[in-house]
Design a protein around this motif. Sequence first.
Motif, PDB file in Angstrom:
ATOM      1  N   GLY A   1      14.007   0.408  -0.993  1.00  0.00           N
ATOM      2  CA  GLY A   1      14.786   1.595  -0.919  1.00  0.00           C
ATOM      3  C   GLY A   1      13.984   2.848  -1.231  1.00  0.00           C
ATOM      4  N   PHE A   2      13.123   2.813  -2.268  1.00  0.00           N
ATOM      5  CA  PHE A   2      12.376   4.004  -2.676  1.00  0.00           C
ATOM      6  C   PHE A   2      11.522   4.528  -1.536  1.00  0.00           C
ATOM      7  N   CYS A   3      10.849   3.641  -0.844  1.00  0.00           N
ATOM      8  CA  CYS A   3       9.898   4.059   0.200  1.00  0.00           C
ATOM      9  C   CYS A   3      10.584   4.716   1.387  1.00  0.00           C
ATOM     10  N   GLN A   4      11.875   4.513   1.526  1.00  0.00           N
ATOM     11  CA  GLN A   4      12.604   5.104   2.638  1.00  0.00           C
ATOM     12  C   GLN A   4      13.419   6.325   2.224  1.00  0.00           C
ATOM     13  N   THR A   5      13.263   6.792   0.986  1.00  0.00           N
ATOM     14  CA  THR A   5      14.024   7.930   0.473  1.00  0.00           C
ATOM     15  C   THR A   5      13.392   9.235   0.951  1.00  0.00           C
ATOM     16  N   PRO A   6      14.146  10.049   1.696  1.00  0.00           N
ATOM     17  CA  PRO A   6      13.596  11.329   2.163  1.00  0.00           C
ATOM     18  C   PRO A   6      13.265  12.246   0.988  1.00  0.00           C
ATOM     19  N   GLY A   7      12.143  12.953   1.070  1.00  0.00           N
ATOM     20  CA  GLY A   7      11.762  13.918   0.063  1.00  0.00           C
ATOM     21  C   GLY A   7      11.345  13.320  -1.271  1.00  0.00           C
ATOM     22  N   ARG A   8      11.066  12.045  -1.293  1.00  0.00           N
ATOM     23  CA  ARG A   8      10.706  11.384  -2.554  1.00  0.00           C
ATOM     24  C   ARG A   8       9.374  11.896  -3.060  1.00  0.00           C
ATOM     25  N   GLU A   9       9.185  11.763  -4.361  1.00  0.00           N
ATOM     26  CA  GLU A   9       7.905  12.096  -4.974  1.00  0.00           C
ATOM     27  C   GLU A   9       7.270  10.792  -5.416  1.00  0.00           C
ATOM     28  N   GLY A  10       6.045  10.575  -5.052  1.00  0.00           N
ATOM     29  CA  GLY A  10       5.352   9.348  -5.429  1.00  0.00           C
ATOM     30  C   GLY A  10       5.050   8.480  -4.234  1.00  0.00           C
ATOM     31  N   LEU A  11       4.322   7.437  -4.498  1.00  0.00           N
ATOM     32  CA  LEU A  11       3.911   6.498  -3.461  1.00  0.00           C
ATOM     33  C   LEU A  11       4.401   5.110  -3.805  1.00  0.00           C
ATOM     34  N   CYS A  12       4.459   4.254  -2.811  1.00  0.00           N
ATOM     35  CA  CYS A  12       4.899   2.877  -3.007  1.00  0.00           C
ATOM     36  C   CYS A  12       3.668   1.972  -3.153  1.00  0.00           C
ATOM     37  N   LEU A  13       3.492   1.459  -4.373  1.00  0.00           N
ATOM     38  CA  LEU A  13       2.383   0.535  -4.641  1.00  0.00           C
ATOM     39  C   LEU A  13       2.841  -0.896  -4.408  1.00  0.00           C
ATOM     40  N   GLY A  14       1.926  -1.734  -4.018  1.00  0.00           N
ATOM     41  CA  GLY A  14       2.204  -3.159  -3.886  1.00  0.00           C
ATOM     42  C   GLY A  14       1.117  -3.961  -4.577  1.00  0.00           C
ATOM     43  N   ILE A  15       1.486  -4.721  -5.608  1.00  0.00           N
ATOM     44  CA  ILE A  15       0.546  -5.606  -6.297  1.00  0.00           C
ATOM     45  C   ILE A  15       0.578  -6.934  -5.538  1.00  0.00           C
ATOM     46  N   LEU A  16      -0.503  -7.250  -4.857  1.00  0.00           N
ATOM     47  CA  LEU A  16      -0.505  -8.391  -3.946  1.00  0.00           C
ATOM     48  C   LEU A  16      -1.048  -9.651  -4.615  1.00  0.00           C
ATOM     49  N   PRO A  17      -0.409 -10.781  -4.343  1.00  0.00           N
ATOM     50  CA  PRO A  17      -0.975 -12.051  -4.795  1.00  0.00           C
ATOM     51  C   PRO A  17      -2.093 -12.463  -3.850  1.00  0.00           C
ATOM     52  N   CYS A  18      -2.849 -13.470  -4.240  1.00  0.00           N
ATOM     53  CA  CYS A  18      -3.800 -14.071  -3.300  1.00  0.00           C
ATOM     54  C   CYS A  18      -3.189 -15.376  -2.796  1.00  0.00           C
ATOM     55  N   GLN A  19      -3.840 -15.988  -1.820  1.00  0.00           N
ATOM     56  CA  GLN A  19      -3.275 -17.188  -1.202  1.00  0.00           C
ATOM     57  C   GLN A  19      -3.271 -18.392  -2.125  1.00  0.00           C
ATOM     58  N   GLY A  20      -4.205 -18.470  -3.049  1.00  0.00           N
ATOM     59  CA  GLY A  20      -4.270 -19.611  -3.955  1.00  0.00           C
ATOM     60  C   GLY A  20      -5.418 -19.449  -4.923  1.00  0.00           C
ATOM     61  N   GLU A  21      -5.503 -20.349  -5.874  1.00  0.00           N
ATOM     62  CA  GLU A  21      -6.551 -20.282  -6.883  1.00  0.00           C
ATOM     63  C   GLU A  21      -7.918 -20.250  -6.217  1.00  0.00           C
ATOM     64  N   GLY A  22      -8.755 -19.303  -6.633  1.00  0.00           N
ATOM     65  CA  GLY A  22     -10.088 -19.168  -6.060  1.00  0.00           C
ATOM     66  C   GLY A  22     -10.122 -18.381  -4.760  1.00  0.00           C
ATOM     67  N   GLU A  23      -8.992 -17.933  -4.285  1.00  0.00           N
ATOM     68  CA  GLU A  23      -8.910 -17.165  -3.038  1.00  0.00           C
ATOM     69  C   GLU A  23      -8.927 -15.664  -3.342  1.00  0.00           C
ATOM     70  N   TRP A  24      -9.275 -14.883  -2.338  1.00  0.00           N
ATOM     71  CA  TRP A  24      -9.293 -13.428  -2.502  1.00  0.00           C
ATOM     72  C   TRP A  24      -8.362 -12.712  -1.538  1.00  0.00           C
ATOM     73  N   THR A  25      -7.926 -13.384  -0.525  1.00  0.00           N
ATOM     74  CA  THR A  25      -7.102 -12.719   0.486  1.00  0.00           C
ATOM     75  C   THR A  25      -5.622 -12.959   0.219  1.00  0.00           C
ATOM     76  N   PRO A  26      -4.786 -11.959   0.515  1.00  0.00           N
ATOM     77  CA  PRO A  26      -3.343 -12.134   0.297  1.00  0.00           C
ATOM     78  C   PRO A  26      -2.747 -13.102   1.321  1.00  0.00           C
ATOM     79  N   PRO A  27      -1.615 -13.691   0.991  1.00  0.00           N
ATOM     80  CA  PRO A  27      -0.946 -14.594   1.925  1.00  0.00           C
ATOM     81  C   PRO A  27      -0.467 -13.846   3.175  1.00  0.00           C
ATOM     82  N   PRO A  28      -0.179 -14.566   4.230  1.00  0.00           N
ATOM     83  CA  PRO A  28       0.382 -13.923   5.424  1.00  0.00           C
ATOM     84  C   PRO A  28       1.666 -13.165   5.052  1.00  0.00           C
ATOM     85  N   GLY A  29       1.834 -11.994   5.636  1.00  0.00           N
ATOM     86  CA  GLY A  29       3.015 -11.181   5.371  1.00  0.00           C
ATOM     87  C   GLY A  29       2.836 -10.172   4.245  1.00  0.00           C
TER      88      GLY A  29
END
Length: 132
Positions: A1-29
């Motif tokens: 909802g926040f990211c679609q609010t007109p005139g909002r102040e701030g940015l939408c951060l996303g803390i991404l998981p990785c695909q699995g232990e020892g991995e560096w890339t996020p999962p699909p999606g």
Amino acid sequence: GFCQTPGREGLCLGILPCQGEGEWTPPPGYPNPYVEIPIQTHLWLSGTQGESLASRNSINILSSDAIVVLHGQAGTISEARLAQRAGRPVALFLPLQILAKAKEQLEALQLEPLTELTQLDAWFNEVLMPSP
């Protein structure tokens, strides 16, 4: 909802998981299309394992002043429990039309739900701007 609010102040951060232990890339999606600043991590656990230090939930919780929990599943519950353990103020916001569906959350968190936005606003004022 926040990211679609007109005139909002701030940015939408996303803390991404990785695909699995020892991995560096996020999962699909990941990240979802609303994330403006993706923050990749090496953290892979989530869902019922979201209270682990190997979960990105710890970043979400420890970088927050207060937590508002909405209706969700195991990952939401584990994030709320982690917030309680970390001593962060936690509010459970469940509008009346959702309240009946949230039995698992109510039992797991032992919080009195706030059902109206006016209650949530008052809670924010109390925990974020305490009187002298």
